[in-house]
Design an enzyme around this catalytic site. Structure first.
Site, PDB file in Angstrom:
ATOM      1  N   TYR A 127      26.239 122.432  86.226  1.00 35.12           N
ATOM      2  CA  TYR A 127      25.010 121.627  86.276  1.00 35.12           C
ATOM      3  C   TYR A 127      23.906 122.418  85.593  1.00 35.12           C
ATOM      4  O   TYR A 127      23.777 123.625  85.812  1.00 35.12           O
ATOM      5  CB  TYR A 127      24.593 121.376  87.729  1.00 35.12           C
ATOM      6  CG  TYR A 127      25.547 120.484  88.501  1.00 35.12           C
ATOM      7  CD1 TYR A 127      25.426 119.102  88.449  1.00 35.12           C
ATOM      8  CD2 TYR A 127      26.564 121.023  89.276  1.00 35.12           C
ATOM      9  CE1 TYR A 127      26.292 118.273  89.158  1.00 35.12           C
ATOM     10  CE2 TYR A 127      27.435 120.207  89.984  1.00 35.12           C
ATOM     11  CZ  TYR A 127      27.293 118.832  89.922  1.00 35.12           C
ATOM     12  OH  TYR A 127      28.155 118.012  90.624  1.00 35.12           O
TER      13      TYR A 127
ATOM     14  N   GLU B 157      30.878 110.500  95.207  1.00 33.01           N
ATOM     15  CA  GLU B 157      31.094 111.294  96.423  1.00 33.01           C
ATOM     16  C   GLU B 157      30.355 110.638  97.583  1.00 33.01           C
ATOM     17  O   GLU B 157      29.334 109.968  97.385  1.00 33.01           O
ATOM     18  CB  GLU B 157      30.548 112.717  96.189  1.00 33.01           C
ATOM     19  CG  GLU B 157      30.640 113.614  97.417  1.00 33.01           C
ATOM     20  CD  GLU B 157      30.347 115.090  97.129  1.00 33.01           C
ATOM     21  OE1 GLU B 157      30.025 115.416  95.964  1.00 33.01           O
ATOM     22  OE2 GLU B 157      30.447 115.891  98.067  1.00 33.01           O
TER      23      GLU B 157
ATOM     24  N   GLN C 114      26.455 112.197  89.342  1.00 31.72           N
ATOM     25  CA  GLN C 114      27.457 111.290  89.855  1.00 31.72           C
ATOM     26  C   GLN C 114      27.111 109.880  89.366  1.00 31.72           C
ATOM     27  O   GLN C 114      26.017 109.674  88.849  1.00 31.72           O
ATOM     28  CB  GLN C 114      27.499 111.354  91.363  1.00 31.72           C
ATOM     29  CG  GLN C 114      27.777 112.771  91.877  1.00 31.72           C
ATOM     30  CD  GLN C 114      28.166 112.824  93.348  1.00 31.72           C
ATOM     31  OE1 GLN C 114      28.345 111.820  94.015  1.00 31.72           O
ATOM     32  NE2 GLN C 114      28.289 114.056  93.871  1.00 31.72           N
TER      33      GLN C 114
ATOM     34  N   GLU D 288      32.712 117.908  87.146  1.00 29.40           N
ATOM     35  CA  GLU D 288      31.316 117.714  87.596  1.00 29.40           C
ATOM     36  C   GLU D 288      30.404 118.306  86.528  1.00 29.40           C
ATOM     37  O   GLU D 288      30.529 119.488  86.191  1.00 29.40           O
ATOM     38  CB  GLU D 288      31.070 118.403  88.937  1.00 29.40           C
ATOM     39  CG  GLU D 288      31.767 117.717  90.087  1.00 29.40           C
ATOM     40  CD  GLU D 288      31.429 118.309  91.454  1.00 29.40           C
ATOM     41  OE1 GLU D 288      30.298 118.807  91.638  1.00 29.40           O
ATOM     42  OE2 GLU D 288      32.319 118.265  92.323  1.00 29.40           O
TER      43      GLU D 288
ATOM     44  N   ASN E  49      38.473 121.227  95.958  1.00 25.40           N
ATOM     45  CA  ASN E  49      37.266 121.177  95.136  1.00 25.40           C
ATOM     46  C   ASN E  49      36.486 122.462  95.358  1.00 25.40           C
ATOM     47  O   ASN E  49      36.333 122.897  96.506  1.00 25.40           O
ATOM     48  CB  ASN E  49      36.393 119.989  95.561  1.00 25.40           C
ATOM     49  CG  ASN E  49      34.985 120.062  94.975  1.00 25.40           C
ATOM     50  OD1 ASN E  49      34.792 119.778  93.797  1.00 25.40           O
ATOM     51  ND2 ASN E  49      34.007 120.464  95.782  1.00 25.40           N
ATOM     52  N   GLU E  50      36.016 123.062  94.289  1.00 23.25           N
ATOM     53  CA  GLU E  50      35.225 124.292  94.380  1.00 23.25           C
ATOM     54  C   GLU E  50      35.809 125.211  95.452  1.00 23.25           C
ATOM     55  O   GLU E  50      35.131 125.602  96.409  1.00 23.25           O
ATOM     56  CB  GLU E  50      33.736 123.984  94.622  1.00 23.25           C
ATOM     57  CG  GLU E  50      33.141 123.210  93.451  1.00 23.25           C
ATOM     58  CD  GLU E  50      31.620 123.160  93.383  1.00 23.25           C
ATOM     59  OE1 GLU E  50      30.946 123.570  94.345  1.00 23.25           O
ATOM     60  OE2 GLU E  50      31.104 122.711  92.348  1.00 23.25           O
TER      61      GLU E  50
HETATM   62  O1  AHR Z   1      27.860 116.935  93.038  1.00 21.04           O
HETATM   63  C1  AHR Z   1      27.259 117.579  94.103  1.00 21.04           C
HETATM   64  C2  AHR Z   1      28.017 118.793  94.590  1.00 21.04           C
HETATM   65  O2  AHR Z   1      27.958 119.789  93.616  1.00 21.04           O
HETATM   66  C3  AHR Z   1      29.501 118.603  94.816  1.00 21.04           C
HETATM   67  O3  AHR Z   1      29.777 118.097  96.068  1.00 21.04           O
HETATM   68  C4  AHR Z   1      30.024 120.004  94.686  1.00 21.04           C
HETATM   69  O4  AHR Z   1      31.362 120.025  94.237  1.00 21.04           O
HETATM   70  C5  AHR Z   1      29.073 120.658  93.725  1.00 21.04           C
HETATM   71  O5  AHR Z   1      28.655 121.901  94.158  1.00 21.04           O
END
Ligand code: AHR
Length: 530
Positions: A280, A47, A383, A333, A206-207
C-alpha cells in the site's frame, strides 16, 4: 450533442495544456513481447472490513436497495463494466479469524461473531452492527453467487492462524465436491448450490508474517507444505497462493523458498501457483484522501511507483531457488491508503472518496503489472467497495463509482493482450528529491494489429508534448481517452457522481505521431497499426 461539441464542452472542464519545455518520447516495440497480460492482474479484493461486505456488497434480500438475492444491484451492474476476472475473499486479516462453517447452512441460524477489526480504535467509536459483530449472512454460497453475477472467478483465503489443515481440506470439499457426493456437497446444495462452485484459487493464509500468525518465512514454509500437500482436487487443478512477505522483507521471501524446497525440491515448488505480495502506498502527512499539497501529490505517486522495485527484487530472490520461475507473483492487495472520511459513518472503516491522485496511483500500478506480465500472474486492488483504494462507495441507497473505477474500465482492453516492450523518456517530476518519478510512465499491449498504450503524466502542472514512435510499423488511426481535471483533488461524491470521468480527446495518427499528455492525467491511446 454532436461529437465535436461534446469534445469541446468536456475539455473545457480540464486543465489547460501549458507544455513542459522538454519533448518527451515513447518508443513502442511490437516485436519485443514481454508476455501475455493475465486478465487476473485486473482482479479485486473484498474483506469483512468496515462497510465493504455489509453494506457495500451485501444489503440483504429484504432490503429496499435494489439487489440480486441480497447482493447490491448497482455494484454488480457497474462492476461488470470492468470485466472483473477474479475476486478475493474473505480477507485480509479477517481471513485468519474466519471459520467458513459459520457462513454456511440456513442463514437465520448462523452465529454472530466479533469481527477481526472490531477493536480498531476508529471502529470502537461506531455503534454496534454487522461491521463489528459479523452476522455471517454473507458466506461461501453468497460470495460464489456474487462472483457469478459479476462474471468473476472466486479466490478464497484459508485460515492458517486459527484453523487446521483439515478445515481447509473440508472447505475445498464443501466448494468443489460433485453434486450429491459428500455430506458437505449436500450442505452446499441446501444453500442453493447443488453444483460444485469450482473454486480454483486458494490462499494458504494471509500476511502470515503478521496478523496471519506471526510466522517466520521458514516456519510458514512448513505450514504451507502441510496444508497444500494433499487436498482433494475433484478433477480440476487447484492453484495455491502462498502468503508473502511484509513489503520489502526480502529475507522472508528467501527463507520461505529455501525451506519449502528443502524437502521435495522442485516438486514442492510446483505446489505453489503464486506467492503473495502486499503493498500500500501512503503519505507521511495528514493522510487525508482529498486534502493534500502538491508535494504530497508527488509523494504518493512516487511511493506507488515503488511497486516496480518490489516486484523486481522479490522476483530475483524467488529465482535463486525457483530457477525456472514456476512460481509467479500474486499482488493480492495493493492501493493508496488514506484515513476514513469523517463525513462517512465510522463503521465504514477506511472508506473515503478517492481523488484524481488515486486514479494516477491506479494507472501507475496497473502499468507496472503490465510491464511485468511475465512475473505477475494476479493482482487484487484493495478493496472493491467502501474500503481503501476503492472503485465504489455505497452507503445505504447512495452509490457512486470512483476515479479508480474509471481507470480500471479504461485499462480493461489490456486484459489478455500481449505486453510489449515500450520505453518512456521524459524529465523527472517532483518537488523534493525523495519524491520524484519519471514524468511519463505507462505500458503497451498488442492484440492483432491493435496497440493499446496507457500513459500516466504525473506532472501536476505541465503537459508533456510527446513523440510516439512505433518501431517497424505505421499508425494508421488513433483514438484517445483521458481522465484528468483542473483540480488535483477532483473526485466523485454522492452529490456529484460524475464530477470526474474520462473524456475523448483529439489525436492525429502518424508515424511518428505526436500527442500532448495533459497535466495530472491518465490517458489511453488505441492505435491501429499498418
Ligand atoms: O486491506 C486491509 C488490510 O491490509 C488487510 O486485511 C491486510 O491483509 C492488510 O494488512
Amino acid at each position: 450533442m454532436k461529437r465535436r461539441n461534446f469534445l469541446l464542452s468536456s475539455l473545457a472542464l480540464v486543465a489547460p495544456r501549458s507544455s513542459s519545455a522538454a519533448t518527451a518520447r515513447i518508443e513502442v516495440m511490437p516485436d519485443e513481447a514481454i508476455g501475455a497480460i493475465s486478465p487476473d492482474i485486473y482482479g479485486h479484493f473484498t474483506e469483512h472490513l468496515g462497510g465493504c461486505i455489509y453494506d457495500g456488497v451485501w444489503v440483504g434480500e429484504k432490503s429496499k436497495i435494489p439487489n440480486y438475492g441480497g447482493v447490491r444491484k448497482a455494484l454488480v451492474d457497474n462492476l461488470k463494466r470492468l470485466k472483473p476476472p477474479v475476486i478475493r475473499w474473505p480477507g485480509g486479516c479477517f481471513a485468519d479469524s474466519y471459520n467458513w462453517r459459520d457462513g454456511v447452512g440456513p442463514r437465520e441460524r448462523r452465529p454472530r461473531h466479533t469481527n477481526f477489526w472490531a477493536n480498531n480504535e476508529y471502529l470502537q467509536k461506531a455503534p454496534n452492527g454487522p461491521q463489528k459483530y459479523d452476522p455471517n449472512e454473507f458466506g461461501t454460497n453468497e460470495f460464489a453467487r456474487f462472483c457469478k453475477l459479476a462474471g468473476a472467478e472466486p479466490y478464497l483465503a484459508g485460515n492458517v492462524r486459527s484453523l487446521t489443515a483439515h478445515d481447509f481440506y473440508e472447505w475445498i470439499e464443501y466448494c468443489n465436491s460433485p453434486r450429491g457426493s459428500t455430506s458437505l456437497a449436500d450442505l452446499r446444495a441446501q444453500g442453493g448450490s447443488p453444483e460444485p462452485l469450482n473454486v480454483k484459487y486458494w490462499g494458504v493464509g494471509n500476511e502470515s508474517w503478521g496478523c496471519g500468525g506471526s510466522f517466520t518465512g521458514d516456519e510458514y514454509a512448513i505450514e504451507f507444505r502441510r496444508w497444500a500437500e494433499w487436498v482433494p482436487e475433484f478433477g480440476g487443478h487447484l492453484s495455491f497462493i502462498a502468503s508473502g512477505p511484509n513489503v520489502a522483507d526480502y529475507a522472508w521471501t528467501r527463507s520461505f523458498f529455501e525451506k519449502l524446497a528443502e524437502r521435495g525440491g522442485p516438486r514442492a515448488l510446483r505446489r505453489v501457483f503464486g506467492t503473495a505480495l502486499h503493498y500500500y502506498c501512503r503519505t507521511t502527512g495528514k493522510g487525508v484522501a482529498n486534502e493534500f499539497t502538491v508535494e504530497e501529490w508527488y509523494e504518493l505517486l512516487s511511493n506507488a511507483n515503488r511497486m516496480e522495485e518490489l516486484i523486481r527484487n522479490h522476483w530475483q530472490i524467488m529465482g535463486e531457488t525457483d530457477k525456472d520461475h514456476h512460481v509467479k507473483l500474486v499482488v493480492d492487495e495493493w492501493g493508496a491508503w488514506h484515513h476514513t472520511d469523517p463525513s462517512i459513518d465510522p463503521s465504514y472503516l477506511w472508506a473515503y472518496f478517492p481523488t484524481l491522485r488515486d486514479a494516477l496511483v491506479s494507472g501507475i500500478t496497473l502499468d507496472i503489472f503490465n510491464r511485468h506480465a511475465d512475473k505477475v500472474a494476479m493482482a487484487n486492488a484493495a478493496q472493491l467497495v467502501n474500503n481503501i483504494h476503492t472503485s465504489f462507495v455505497a452507503v445505504g441507497d447512495k452509490f457512486t463509482v470512483t476515479p479508480v473505477f474509471h481507470v480500471f474500465e479504461m485499462y480493461a482492453p489490456h486484459q489478455g493482450a500481449t505486453s510489449i516492450r515500450t520505453s518512456f523518456s521524459a524529465a523527472s517530476v517532483g518537488l523534493a528529491s525523495a519524491h520524484t518519478l519519471t514524468g511519463l510512465t505507462g505500458s503497451c499491449s498488442l492484440q492483432g494489429r491493435k496497440a493499446f498504450l496507457t500513459v500516466v503524466n504525473a506532472d501536476a502542472k505541465n503537459a508533456q508534448d510527446t513523440t510516439i514512435d512505433v518501431r517497424n510499423a505505421r499508425v494508421t488511426s488513433a483514438r484517445a481517452r483521458v481522465l484528468t481535471a483542473g483540480d488535483l483533488h477532483a473526485r466523485n461524491t454522492f452529490e456529484q457522481p460524475d464530477a470526474l470521468k474520462p473524456i475523448n480527446d483529439k489525436v492525429t495518427a502518424g508515424s511518428p505521431m505526436t500527442y500532448s499528455f495533459r497535466p495530472a492525467s491518465v490517458t489511453c491511446l488505441e492505435l491501429e497499426l499498418g
